[in-house]
Design a protein around this motif. Structure first.
Motif, PDB file in Angstrom:
ATOM      1  N   GLY A  14       0.843  -1.193   0.000  1.00 63.78           N
ATOM      2  CA  GLY A  14       0.000   0.000   0.000  1.00 63.78           C
ATOM      3  C   GLY A  14       0.881   1.248   0.000  1.00 63.78           C
ATOM      4  O   GLY A  14       2.108   1.150   0.026  1.00 63.78           O
ATOM      5  N   SER A  15       0.253   2.413  -0.035  1.00 63.09           N
ATOM      6  CA  SER A  15      -1.200   2.565  -0.004  1.00 63.09           C
ATOM      7  C   SER A  15      -1.766   2.783  -1.406  1.00 63.09           C
ATOM      8  O   SER A  15      -1.057   3.113  -2.338  1.00 63.09           O
ATOM      9  CB  SER A  15      -1.568   3.740   0.902  1.00 63.09           C
ATOM     10  OG  SER A  15      -1.077   4.949   0.356  1.00 63.09           O
ATOM     11  N   PHE A  71     -15.638  -0.008  -1.596  1.00 65.56           N
ATOM     12  CA  PHE A  71     -14.591  -0.897  -2.086  1.00 65.56           C
ATOM     13  C   PHE A  71     -14.552  -0.913  -3.609  1.00 65.56           C
ATOM     14  O   PHE A  71     -15.593  -0.919  -4.272  1.00 65.56           O
ATOM     15  CB  PHE A  71     -14.809  -2.315  -1.573  1.00 65.56           C
ATOM     16  CG  PHE A  71     -14.701  -2.437  -0.072  1.00 65.56           C
ATOM     17  CD1 PHE A  71     -13.490  -2.286   0.561  1.00 65.56           C
ATOM     18  CD2 PHE A  71     -15.823  -2.717   0.696  1.00 65.56           C
ATOM     19  CE1 PHE A  71     -13.374  -2.403   1.940  1.00 65.56           C
ATOM     20  CE2 PHE A  71     -15.724  -2.848   2.073  1.00 65.56           C
ATOM     21  CZ  PHE A  71     -14.495  -2.688   2.692  1.00 65.56           C
ATOM     22  N   PRO A 112      -9.673  -5.015  -6.515  1.00 63.87           N
ATOM     23  CA  PRO A 112      -8.295  -5.049  -6.007  1.00 63.87           C
ATOM     24  C   PRO A 112      -7.305  -4.894  -7.157  1.00 63.87           C
ATOM     25  O   PRO A 112      -7.589  -5.294  -8.293  1.00 63.87           O
ATOM     26  CB  PRO A 112      -8.194  -6.430  -5.359  1.00 63.87           C
ATOM     27  CG  PRO A 112      -9.240  -7.251  -6.047  1.00 63.87           C
ATOM     28  CD  PRO A 112     -10.356  -6.314  -6.380  1.00 63.87           C
ATOM     29  N   THR A 134      -6.040   2.833   1.316  1.00 61.10           N
ATOM     30  CA  THR A 134      -6.282   1.433   1.627  1.00 61.10           C
ATOM     31  C   THR A 134      -4.999   0.645   1.410  1.00 61.10           C
ATOM     32  O   THR A 134      -4.111   1.065   0.655  1.00 61.10           O
ATOM     33  CB  THR A 134      -7.434   0.858   0.772  1.00 61.10           C
ATOM     34  OG1 THR A 134      -7.838  -0.402   1.296  1.00 61.10           O
ATOM     35  CG2 THR A 134      -7.021   0.688  -0.688  1.00 61.10           C
ATOM     36  N   PHE A 139      -3.330  -3.690   1.550  1.00 62.01           N
ATOM     37  CA  PHE A 139      -3.661  -5.107   1.470  1.00 62.01           C
ATOM     38  C   PHE A 139      -2.616  -5.914   2.233  1.00 62.01           C
ATOM     39  O   PHE A 139      -1.430  -5.573   2.242  1.00 62.01           O
ATOM     40  CB  PHE A 139      -3.701  -5.563   0.013  1.00 62.01           C
ATOM     41  CG  PHE A 139      -4.798  -4.921  -0.786  1.00 62.01           C
ATOM     42  CD1 PHE A 139      -6.034  -5.537  -0.940  1.00 62.01           C
ATOM     43  CD2 PHE A 139      -4.600  -3.683  -1.380  1.00 62.01           C
ATOM     44  CE1 PHE A 139      -7.041  -4.929  -1.668  1.00 62.01           C
ATOM     45  CE2 PHE A 139      -5.606  -3.070  -2.114  1.00 62.01           C
ATOM     46  CZ  PHE A 139      -6.828  -3.696  -2.260  1.00 62.01           C
ATOM     47  N   GLU A 175      -8.084  -6.570   2.986  1.00 63.53           N
ATOM     48  CA  GLU A 175      -7.959  -5.157   2.632  1.00 63.53           C
ATOM     49  C   GLU A 175      -8.373  -4.344   3.841  1.00 63.53           C
ATOM     50  O   GLU A 175      -9.457  -4.561   4.405  1.00 63.53           O
ATOM     51  CB  GLU A 175      -8.841  -4.805   1.441  1.00 63.53           C
ATOM     52  CG  GLU A 175      -8.765  -3.323   1.067  1.00 63.53           C
ATOM     53  CD  GLU A 175      -9.637  -2.939  -0.122  1.00 63.53           C
ATOM     54  OE1 GLU A 175      -9.561  -1.775  -0.556  1.00 63.53           O
ATOM     55  OE2 GLU A 175     -10.406  -3.805  -0.603  1.00 63.53           O
ATOM     56  N   CYS A 208      -8.954  -0.494   5.217  1.00 60.79           N
ATOM     57  CA  CYS A 208      -9.165   0.862   4.725  1.00 60.79           C
ATOM     58  C   CYS A 208      -8.901   1.891   5.813  1.00 60.79           C
ATOM     59  O   CYS A 208      -9.093   1.613   7.006  1.00 60.79           O
ATOM     60  CB  CYS A 208     -10.591   1.015   4.210  1.00 60.79           C
ATOM     61  SG  CYS A 208     -10.996  -0.192   2.932  1.00 60.79           S
TER      62      CYS A 208
END
Length: 258
Positions: A112-113, A122, A125, A172, A174, A236, A238
């Motif tokens: 990230g980010s 969302f 991805p 966000t 991951f 994920e 956020c």
């Protein structure tokens, strides 16, 4: 313990027995066995049960300690019970002994980010959650980003993303890991996040919660089915504003250790 052994008065003996149940020690192992029957164990608080299991183990009564541990496994259904075990493990310096019972995940690959807006929710991805390429470079919110290996210490192992990724709002990140299961079958992913959380298991989205909150143990409980062998788990996490992080454990049904 001294009072329990010395008195013949029922009232004093009952008070002493209650103290032994709440604050068990190895020296009182035989008395604990005598005053706590299987029916009573089920109604005892998790913290007291943890103390009893430790006292019995320290006294060399492994089979009895395992009986108590079996009861504890059935009680790890909420964050408060898990926290009680963590407190006991910290107080007794036995984190490594209790950790397998809880199922927390410590080892992650993190990237990230990326841009995020709570109002927009969302988005797709930026990689295949069924097979993340940890050697890949992706386009992030402020340019190229790469995966970072991270092992989180402590109990609970709360991953502070601000210590891994630059702190910022409306972003966000991951996190990916591998969950190994010897036999597969029903399981639960139990996670807490600051802020929103989305989960994929073996490429299938199994949970999405566009929340605005601080992280706590077992906030979101997601029933899943693990396959035999390795399972790819992607989260994920956020960030709206303020803190940014998560904690996650993988358990059997109802929070018990797998």
């Amino acid at each position: 313990l001294a009072l329990y052994r010395a008195t013949n008065r029922d009232e004093q003996r009952a008070r002493a027995a209650d103290g032994l149940r709440r604050f068990p020690v190895a020296e009182a192992a035989e008395e604990l066995i005598a005053i706590v029957n299987p029916d009573q164990i089920g109604g005892m608080p998790v913290g007291a049960l943890a103390g009893m299991a430790t006292a019995l183990r320290d006294a060399g009564l492994t089979a009895k300690a395992d009986e108590v541990l079996g009861v504890i496994r059935g009680k790890l259904t909420d964050g408060a019970s898990v926290q009680a075990i963590i407190h006991h493990a910290g107080d007794t310096g036995s984190l490594a002994e209790w950790e397998p019972l809880l199922g927390f995940v410590r080892d992650w690959q993190i990237i990230g980010s990326f841009p995020f807006s709570k109002d927009a929710g969302f988005q797709a991805p930026p990689f295949d959650p069924a097979a993340p390429d940890f050697g890949a470079t992706l386009v992030g919110k402020h340019g190229d980003v790469t995966w970072k290996s991270h092992t989180q210490d402590g109990l609970p192992p709360h991953v502070n993303l601000m210590g891994i990724i630059a702190a910022e709002d409306n972003a966000t990140a991951f996190a990916a890991t591998t969950v190994h299961s010897e036999s597969g079958g029903p399981a639960e992913i139990r996670a807490g996040s600051d802020d929103g959380l989305r989960l994929w298991l073996n490429g299938e989205e199994v949970h999405a919660n566009n929340a605005d909150r601080g992280a706590a143990i077992d906030q979101d409980i997601v029933p899943v089915t693990l396959k035999t062998g390795d399972n790819v788990l992607v989260a994920e996490i956020c960030q709206n504003a303020g803190g940014w992080g998560f904690m996650l454990r993988v358990t059997g049904p109802k929070g018990a250790a797998r």
